[in-house]
Design an enzyme around this catalytic site. Structure first.
Site, PDB file in Angstrom:
ATOM      1  N   GLU A  94      -1.298  -5.467   8.918  1.00 19.33           N
ATOM      2  CA  GLU A  94      -0.536  -4.803   9.959  1.00 19.33           C
ATOM      3  C   GLU A  94      -1.222  -4.960  11.310  1.00 19.33           C
ATOM      4  O   GLU A  94      -2.408  -4.674  11.442  1.00 19.33           O
ATOM      5  CB  GLU A  94      -0.402  -3.302   9.646  1.00 19.33           C
ATOM      6  CG  GLU A  94       0.348  -3.000   8.363  1.00 19.33           C
ATOM      7  CD  GLU A  94       0.496  -1.513   8.103  1.00 19.33           C
ATOM      8  OE1 GLU A  94       1.009  -1.165   7.029  1.00 19.33           O
ATOM      9  OE2 GLU A  94       0.104  -0.698   8.968  1.00 19.33           O
ATOM     10  N   GLU A 107       9.298  -3.893  10.677  1.00 16.30           N
ATOM     11  CA  GLU A 107       9.675  -2.595  10.118  1.00 16.30           C
ATOM     12  C   GLU A 107      10.132  -1.629  11.198  1.00 16.30           C
ATOM     13  O   GLU A 107       9.437  -1.414  12.200  1.00 16.30           O
ATOM     14  CB  GLU A 107       8.504  -1.979   9.345  1.00 16.30           C
ATOM     15  CG  GLU A 107       8.844  -0.646   8.707  1.00 16.30           C
ATOM     16  CD  GLU A 107       7.800  -0.141   7.722  1.00 16.30           C
ATOM     17  OE1 GLU A 107       7.961   0.978   7.213  1.00 16.30           O
ATOM     18  OE2 GLU A 107       6.825  -0.876   7.462  1.00 16.30           O
ATOM     19  N   ASP A 146       0.837  -1.195   0.000  1.00 13.03           N
ATOM     20  CA  ASP A 146       0.000   0.000   0.000  1.00 13.03           C
ATOM     21  C   ASP A 146       0.877   1.253   0.000  1.00 13.03           C
ATOM     22  O   ASP A 146       0.371   2.374  -0.073  1.00 13.03           O
ATOM     23  CB  ASP A 146      -0.996   0.000   1.157  1.00 13.03           C
ATOM     24  CG  ASP A 146      -0.360  -0.074   2.532  1.00 13.03           C
ATOM     25  OD1 ASP A 146       0.882  -0.099   2.620  1.00 13.03           O
ATOM     26  OD2 ASP A 146      -1.114  -0.126   3.529  1.00 13.03           O
ATOM     27  N   SER A 147       2.192   1.044   0.002  1.00 13.09           N
ATOM     28  CA  SER A 147       3.154   2.122  -0.252  1.00 13.09           C
ATOM     29  C   SER A 147       2.875   2.803  -1.579  1.00 13.09           C
ATOM     30  O   SER A 147       3.358   3.914  -1.827  1.00 13.09           O
ATOM     31  CB  SER A 147       4.577   1.572  -0.242  1.00 13.09           C
ATOM     32  OG  SER A 147       4.680   0.421  -1.074  1.00 13.09           O
ATOM     33  N   ASP A 190      -0.819  -6.291   0.046  1.00 15.47           N
ATOM     34  CA  ASP A 190      -1.184  -5.595   1.274  1.00 15.47           C
ATOM     35  C   ASP A 190      -2.697  -5.444   1.384  1.00 15.47           C
ATOM     36  O   ASP A 190      -3.372  -5.120   0.401  1.00 15.47           O
ATOM     37  CB  ASP A 190      -0.576  -4.187   1.278  1.00 15.47           C
ATOM     38  CG  ASP A 190       0.633  -4.061   2.173  1.00 15.47           C
ATOM     39  OD1 ASP A 190       0.776  -4.873   3.111  1.00 15.47           O
ATOM     40  OD2 ASP A 190       1.445  -3.142   1.945  1.00 15.47           O
TER      41      ASP A 190
END
Length: 264
Positions: free
Chosen positions: A114, A181, A45-46, A84
């Protein structure tokens, strides 16, 4: 090379072989990365930041992710494809099941979510229904407003101990991969040692089982800035495919990340 699966990555961890992963968002780059020998591609989703020019990943929709997942899957023959789950697309189990199905039908072999122990029930339900899950701990960009910015996580002993327990909970729930991360290198190693599933670091030191970079960072073309944990491999080679091959080589021989890319 045979099609890479989650079992392939687990065997690599068991054998002490480093896993090289990278993001991609279209068929052309996916094909190049596949041919270079990347083990897994994440449709991150970056894309909200590096493709759409947003300040964070929050505006990205499931439809955005499905579109780019389909594009990447069309360019890949051997590399594992991970997609993602975007912001608030898995707030409930029902949402998670529906949206993960869309990404799997678009061509993903695994979805990434996440969060820690609050996701256990959702992960168990997805795995029971045949959807492999990759976990993500540490700096989880979808929670950037809770963290107060993009900050290193797990620096205190209490936070580190809690993150280790959350990683164990994710493994017990059925995740087959965990992204770590922006955590101290010592914590990246501790979590890697504490779980049997492979860990993939981004700013988590070199003792994780593998590394991932956003492709725009690895090629020095990011929209905004170059994170501390990244390295421009294109400047060393002058050729995109050679840059990716160098990235893979540097991960596998333990030269990347170096001390300058690591948090203490």
């Amino acid at each position: 090379m045979a099609k890479i699966t989650t079992a392939t990555l687990r065997k690599m961890k068991d054998n002490g072989e480093k896993i090289a992963t990278i993001t991609a968002y279209d068929a052309s780059f996916a094909k190049l990365f596949d041919q270079a020998g990347v083990h897994a591609i994440l449709i991150g989703d970056s894309l909200g930041m590096v493709l759409q020019g947003n300040d964070d990943t929050l505006p990205v929709s499931v439809d955005d992710m499905a579109y780019h997942t389909r594009s990447v899957a069309n360019g890949v023959s051997e590399t594992l494809v991970i997609a993602d789950m975007p912001f608030m697309s898995y707030a409930t189990k029902t949402q998670a099941y529906e949206n993960a199905t869309k990404l799997m039908q678009a061509g993903a072999s695994m979805v990434k979510m996440e969060g820690g122990r609050w996701l256990v029930d959702t992960i168990e339900g997805l795995v029971e229904r045949g959807i492999p899950v990759c976990g993500h701990l540490g700096l989880t960009p979808q929670s950037v407003n809770v963290f107060g910015g993009f900050k290193v996580q797990g620096r205190s002993e209490e936070q580190a101990a809690d993150m280790i327990e959350q990683a164990k909970a994710l493994e017990k729930a059925g995740v087959q991969l965990i992204v770590l991360e922006c955590v101290p290198a010592s914590l990246g190693k501790a979590i890697t040692d504490a779980v049997n599933v492979p860990t993939i670091g981004i700013g988590a030191g070199k003792e994780t089982d593998g590394q991932i970079l956003v492709m725009h960072d690895a090629l020095g073309i990011s929209f905004s800035y170059m994170p501390k944990f990244s390295r421009n491999f294109l400047v060393d080679t002058g050729d995109i495919k050679a840059a990716v091959e160098l990235y893979i080589k540097e991960v596998q021989n333990g030269n990347f990340p170096g001390p300058e890319h690591t948090f203490n």
